[in-house]
Motif scaffolding. Structure first.
Motif, short mmCIF file in Angstrom:
data_model
loop_
_atom_site.label_atom_id
_atom_site.label_comp_id
_atom_site.label_asym_id
_atom_site.label_seq_id
_atom_site.Cartn_x
_atom_site.Cartn_y
_atom_site.Cartn_z
N GLU A 1 8.67 -0.67 79.38
CA GLU A 1 7.78 -0.98 79.59
C GLU A 1 8.55 -0.68 81.47
OE1 GLU A 1 6.67 -4.78 79.31
OE2 GLU A 1 5.08 -3.89 77.92
N VAL A 2 10.32 -1.20 81.22
CA VAL A 2 10.74 -1.34 82.53
C VAL A 2 10.89 0.46 82.85
CG1 VAL A 2 13.54 -1.74 83.02
CG2 VAL A 2 12.11 -3.23 81.60
N ALA A 3 11.50 1.34 82.19
CA ALA A 3 11.01 2.64 82.26
C ALA A 3 9.67 2.74 83.07
CB ALA A 3 11.83 3.63 81.47
N GLU A 4 8.73 2.51 82.80
CA GLU A 4 7.40 2.93 82.96
C GLU A 4 7.48 2.10 84.45
OE1 GLU A 4 4.38 2.26 80.21
OE2 GLU A 4 5.18 2.85 78.77
N VAL A 5 7.48 0.76 84.39
CA VAL A 5 7.41 -0.20 86.12
C VAL A 5 8.27 0.94 86.98
CG1 VAL A 5 7.51 -2.01 87.30
CG2 VAL A 5 6.20 -1.65 84.90
N GLU A 6 9.23 1.11 86.76
CA GLU A 6 10.10 1.46 87.01
C GLU A 6 9.99 2.98 88.09
OE1 GLU A 6 14.17 1.87 85.86
OE2 GLU A 6 15.09 0.31 86.38
N ARG B 1 6.71 5.66 92.30
CA ARG B 1 5.61 6.73 92.80
C ARG B 1 4.78 6.21 93.98
NH1 ARG B 1 1.32 6.96 88.06
NH2 ARG B 1 3.09 7.15 86.81
N TYR B 2 4.10 4.41 93.90
CA TYR B 2 2.85 4.35 94.57
C TYR B 2 3.95 3.19 95.69
CZ TYR B 2 0.01 4.94 90.49
OH TYR B 2 -1.12 5.33 89.62
N GLY B 3 5.14 3.47 95.84
CA GLY B 3 5.55 2.38 96.80
C GLY B 3 5.67 1.22 96.96
N GLN B 4 5.51 0.32 95.88
CA GLN B 4 5.33 -0.96 95.41
C GLN B 4 6.26 -1.22 96.43
OE1 GLN B 4 3.66 -2.91 94.53
NE2 GLN B 4 4.71 -4.73 94.17
#
Length: 367
Positions: free
Chosen positions: A263-268, A273-276
């Motif tokens: 999950e850490v890798a996915e969220v990073e 990607r989305y400019g969070q």
């Protein structure tokens, strides 16, 4: 409740993450485009209410998007607790106190960051203090324009009755073992294994998926089932048994920690990607800590369920025990009372070791 599955990016139907709750999902689908000011999601841990709150928040925000890419972004970030216009409030102590109510009022008064809507998700509000509810009543009843409250609770205690009357109620009944097993079978699990895991998950789909990936799950169940036969009334045996059970619970975290790394890798990647904006990594770390604490609680709850099963069998067997039957029945009934009291105590985040030691000292041997 254990952590429920987040919406995967690219999922065609976000509501597929909430299985077995067709009535609630239909109600929320119809509401997302034009939501009212407050909703009360009522359901036990693992019923899907927590996941539904994230999906609903994503749909409320996605309804304002001008294109599909923007809508997908809203849904994904809301599902991951990463959206700047979705605030999740969790209790910081045994109850939700006035200090947190002040923060909720402040969050409600702030303008949305990205659009004209924001969602406040208030978790475990069956544990709200009376003064807290009184302070929040006016804000929940008449929030600033564009603010939508989603309040999660397992039931409606007296302290929550007035707030509940200002909300649209959405019921999330416990998911049946059959539905959980069907979800696991759809995931590719053998039907016999799916049925065994579903029974141990007590209606919690995400916990069932976690257990299905845990090769040592059966060993932990067996360890709990053997507890009555090990007890001899001495503190030394109780201390040794509790130490072994806690070590098994420590071992149970391995599957969840592996999920956390992914999950850490996915969220990073999604943040990039989305400019969070905001402390996405910090939020995720906090979420992972809560999930690990919840896993321990779920493991204890599962174990207490196995103990209760053993003593229910003993209670039934007492009818055929002749002269010893009444005494055995009384001992088994007392054990079940003690186990139920321990289950009730779990909601107060007790010291795990002391809870188990006190319980096992009260239990009669199972032989």
């Amino acid at each position: 409740m254990t952590p429920e599955p987040a919406l995967a990016p690219g999922l065609d139907d976000p509501w597929a993450a909430v299985p077995g709750q067709e009535r609630a999902v239909a109600q929320l689908r119809a509401s997302a485009a034009d939501p009212v000011h407050a909703y009360l999601f009522l359901g036990p841990p693992g019923s899907g209410a927590t996941t539904a709150a994230r999906v609903f928040a994503g749909e409320v925000l996605a309804a304002t998007a001008t294109d599909e890419a923007g809508a997908r972004r809203h849904r994904t970030l809301a599902a991951e607790d990463q959206h700047p216009d979705v605030n999740v409030v969790r209790r910081e102590g045994a109850s939700i106190f006035v200090g947190q109510a002040t923060e909720i009022v402040r969050l409600a008064s702030m303008r949305p960051v990205e659009g004209d809507r924001k969602v406040l998700i208030l978790e475990e509000f069956h544990l709200v203090a009376d003064a807290t509810a009184a302070k929040l009543l006016k804000t929940v009843e008449e929030p600033p324009g564009g603010t939508v409250f989603v309040i999660l609770a397992e039931d409606v205690p007296d302290e929550l009755v007035t707030i509940a009357s200002r909300c649209v109620r959405v019921e999330f009944p416990a998911i049946t073992t059959e539905v959980v097993a069907r979800v696991l079978e759809d995931d590719g699990l053998d039907p016999a294994r799916a049925a065994e895991v579903a029974a141990a998950a007590h209606g919690d789909v995400d916990r069932a998926r976690l257990l299905a990936a845990d090769e040592r799950f059966a060993l932990r169940v067996a360890a709990w089932r053997e507890v009555p036969g090990r007890l001899d009334g001495t503190g030394a045996v109780v201390a040794r048994t509790v130490a072994e059970l806690r070590a098994a619970i420590d071992d149970a975290s391995a599957a969840l920690q592996a999920r956390h790394e992914a999950e850490v890798a996915e969220v990073e990647e999604r943040i990039e990607r989305y400019g969070q904006r905001g402390a996405g990594a910090r939020r995720l770390a906090e979420s992972h800590k809560r999930q690990l604490r919840r896993l321990r609680t779920d493991e204890v709850r599962m174990g207490l369920g196995e103990l209760a099963h053993a003593y229910r069998d003993a209670l039934l067997a007492a009818a055929d025990a002749g002269a010893d039957g009444p005494a055995r029945a009384e001992a088994a009934a007392g054990a079940l009372t003690a186990i139920n009291e321990a289950l009730d105590a779990l909601v107060r985040n007790p010291n795990e070791e002391l809870l188990l030691q006190a319980l096992l000292l009260r239990l009669p041997p199972g032989r």
